[in-house]
Design a protein around this motif. Structure first.
Motif, PDB file in Angstrom:
ATOM      1  N   VAL A  13      -3.116  37.441   8.451  1.00  0.00           N
ATOM      2  CA  VAL A  13      -2.119  36.690   7.686  1.00  0.00           C
ATOM      3  C   VAL A  13      -1.283  37.635   6.836  1.00  0.00           C
ATOM      4  N   PRO A  14      -0.077  37.224   6.457  1.00  0.00           N
ATOM      5  CA  PRO A  14       0.743  38.061   5.571  1.00  0.00           C
ATOM      6  C   PRO A  14      -0.001  38.361   4.274  1.00  0.00           C
ATOM      7  N   ALA A  15       0.194  39.570   3.746  1.00  0.00           N
ATOM      8  CA  ALA A  15      -0.496  39.978   2.525  1.00  0.00           C
ATOM      9  C   ALA A  15      -0.030  39.200   1.306  1.00  0.00           C
ATOM     10  N   ILE A  16       1.099  38.510   1.424  1.00  0.00           N
ATOM     11  CA  ILE A  16       1.621  37.674   0.347  1.00  0.00           C
ATOM     12  C   ILE A  16       1.729  36.232   0.845  1.00  0.00           C
ATOM     13  N   VAL A  44       5.271  34.094   6.121  1.00  0.00           N
ATOM     14  CA  VAL A  44       5.139  32.858   6.892  1.00  0.00           C
ATOM     15  C   VAL A  44       3.900  32.053   6.509  1.00  0.00           C
ATOM     16  N   PHE A  45       3.182  32.496   5.459  1.00  0.00           N
ATOM     17  CA  PHE A  45       1.994  31.775   4.986  1.00  0.00           C
ATOM     18  C   PHE A  45       2.408  30.960   3.768  1.00  0.00           C
ATOM     19  N   PHE A  46       2.368  29.614   3.919  1.00  0.00           N
ATOM     20  CA  PHE A  46       2.832  28.734   2.847  1.00  0.00           C
ATOM     21  C   PHE A  46       1.658  27.945   2.261  1.00  0.00           C
ATOM     22  N   ILE A  76       2.066  29.567   8.986  1.00  0.00           N
ATOM     23  CA  ILE A  76       0.675  29.267   8.641  1.00  0.00           C
ATOM     24  C   ILE A  76       0.698  28.345   7.436  1.00  0.00           C
ATOM     25  N   LEU A  77       0.063  27.183   7.573  1.00  0.00           N
ATOM     26  CA  LEU A  77       0.065  26.190   6.506  1.00  0.00           C
ATOM     27  C   LEU A  77      -1.320  26.048   5.877  1.00  0.00           C
ATOM     28  N   GLN A  78      -1.342  26.146   4.576  1.00  0.00           N
ATOM     29  CA  GLN A  78      -2.565  25.922   3.806  1.00  0.00           C
ATOM     30  C   GLN A  78      -2.280  24.849   2.770  1.00  0.00           C
TER      31      GLN A  78
END
Length: 306
Positions: A13-16, A44-46, A76-78
């Protein structure tokens, strides 16, 4: 953007992570610009939660990202659940299942990549959580699970009953709110910094391959304000400005790079809705502070060494 492993999920996953708690403060065009800018940065990780804007933040995001099959494959959805406004906290099977259904509907998607349990529930029954997670996982509605604001014993109690590994723990951490780091430096010392307030959660997560997601990475206190540019932290800001000039980046980048320098491979969650500030955060994945610089920042924030 540089990627890191998310716990035992097998995902890179993206580091941020991009926090979406304040996206309801933007109008439609602003929200769309912000989300598209994040995608261009590789962010792209929200990160969401069912209580952010009472659900409106998830709805606004889905519209801003133009949710569809092609888009869903790229992001990527959290999301998080477990806080019930007007009640308190609720980790019951019924609430977890209904919360996920609500998030999926608002986000216009069939699945969440990650679901976190928000704020510990004193009345949690781990067996119920396990049943909920099994149903969500077997149905394909949630792929991975984690927690937020939990200590080692709380995670162990849950994991005893879960089939799925806890892949992440979202915890408050910043240069000025660094107790989880300080207590490890002051072991056996007779001072306030030695007080173990979280059961050595940093070490526990590293030992068990649970990714720490620092929230409010620029805040001091509990949402009291941002330390960057604050008159309350003159030495810290002077040091950050000095290193920012040295590395040719904004101060925001240096403050974020401080968290990324830690070997725990944390994934900080941004809270900004400012496109330029988000870009400055993303730059931090390209900056590696030296050991000396990391400690200089730590000490400039008022932290002390034994």
């Amino acid at each position: 953007m540089r990627t890191i492993p998310l716990g035992k999920s097998g995902m890179q996953v993206p580091a941020i992570a991009v926090g979406c708690m304040r996206i309801n403060g933007l109008d439609k065009s602003e929200a769309e610009h912000f989300v598209q800018s994040a995608l261009e940065e590789g962010a792209v990780f929200f990160d969401h939660a069912d209580i952010y804007g009472r659900g409106t933040c998830e709805e606004i995001f889905a519209e801003a990202v133009h949710m569809g099959d092609a888009v869903r494959e790229k992001i990527i959805l959290q999301s998080k659940c477990g806080i019930r406004p007007g009640v308190a906290f609720d980790f019951s099977k019924e609430h977890i299942l209904s919360s996920v259904e609500g998030s999926l509907r608002r986000l216009k998607t069939d699945y969440l990549d990650v679901l976190l349990l928000h704020r510990p529930d004193a009345l949690v029954e781990p067996e119920e959580v396990a049943e909920a997670f099994d149903l969500l996982h077997s149905s394909g509605k949630v792929r991975h699970f984690g927690v937020s604001n939990q200590n080692p014993m709380q995670m162990q109690l849950l994991q005893k009953h879960l089939r799925q590994p806890i892949v992440a723990n979202q915890l408050q951490l910043s240069i000025t709110n660094a107790n989880m780091i300080s207590q490890g430096l002051h072991v056996n010392m007779l001072d306030d910094a030695a007080v173990n307030r979280d059961g050595s959660v940093l070490d526990f997560c590293r030992l068990n391959d649970i990714s720490i997601q620092p929230w409010s990475p620029f805040q001091y206190g509990f949402f009291e304000g941002v330390f960057l540019g604050s008159d309350k932290f003159p030495e810290l800001n002077a040091k950050i400005d000095e290193l920012a000039e040295k590395h040719g980046v904004p101060g925001t980048t240096i403050a974020m790079a401080w968290l990324l320098r830690h070997p725990a491979k944390m994934q900080p969650v941004t809270g900004t809705m400012n496109v330029q500030r988000l870009k400055d955060c993303a730059k931090a994945t390209e900056v590696r502070l030296s050991r000396e610089e990391w400690y200089e920042i730590y000490l400039a924030a008022g932290n002390v060494l034994p």
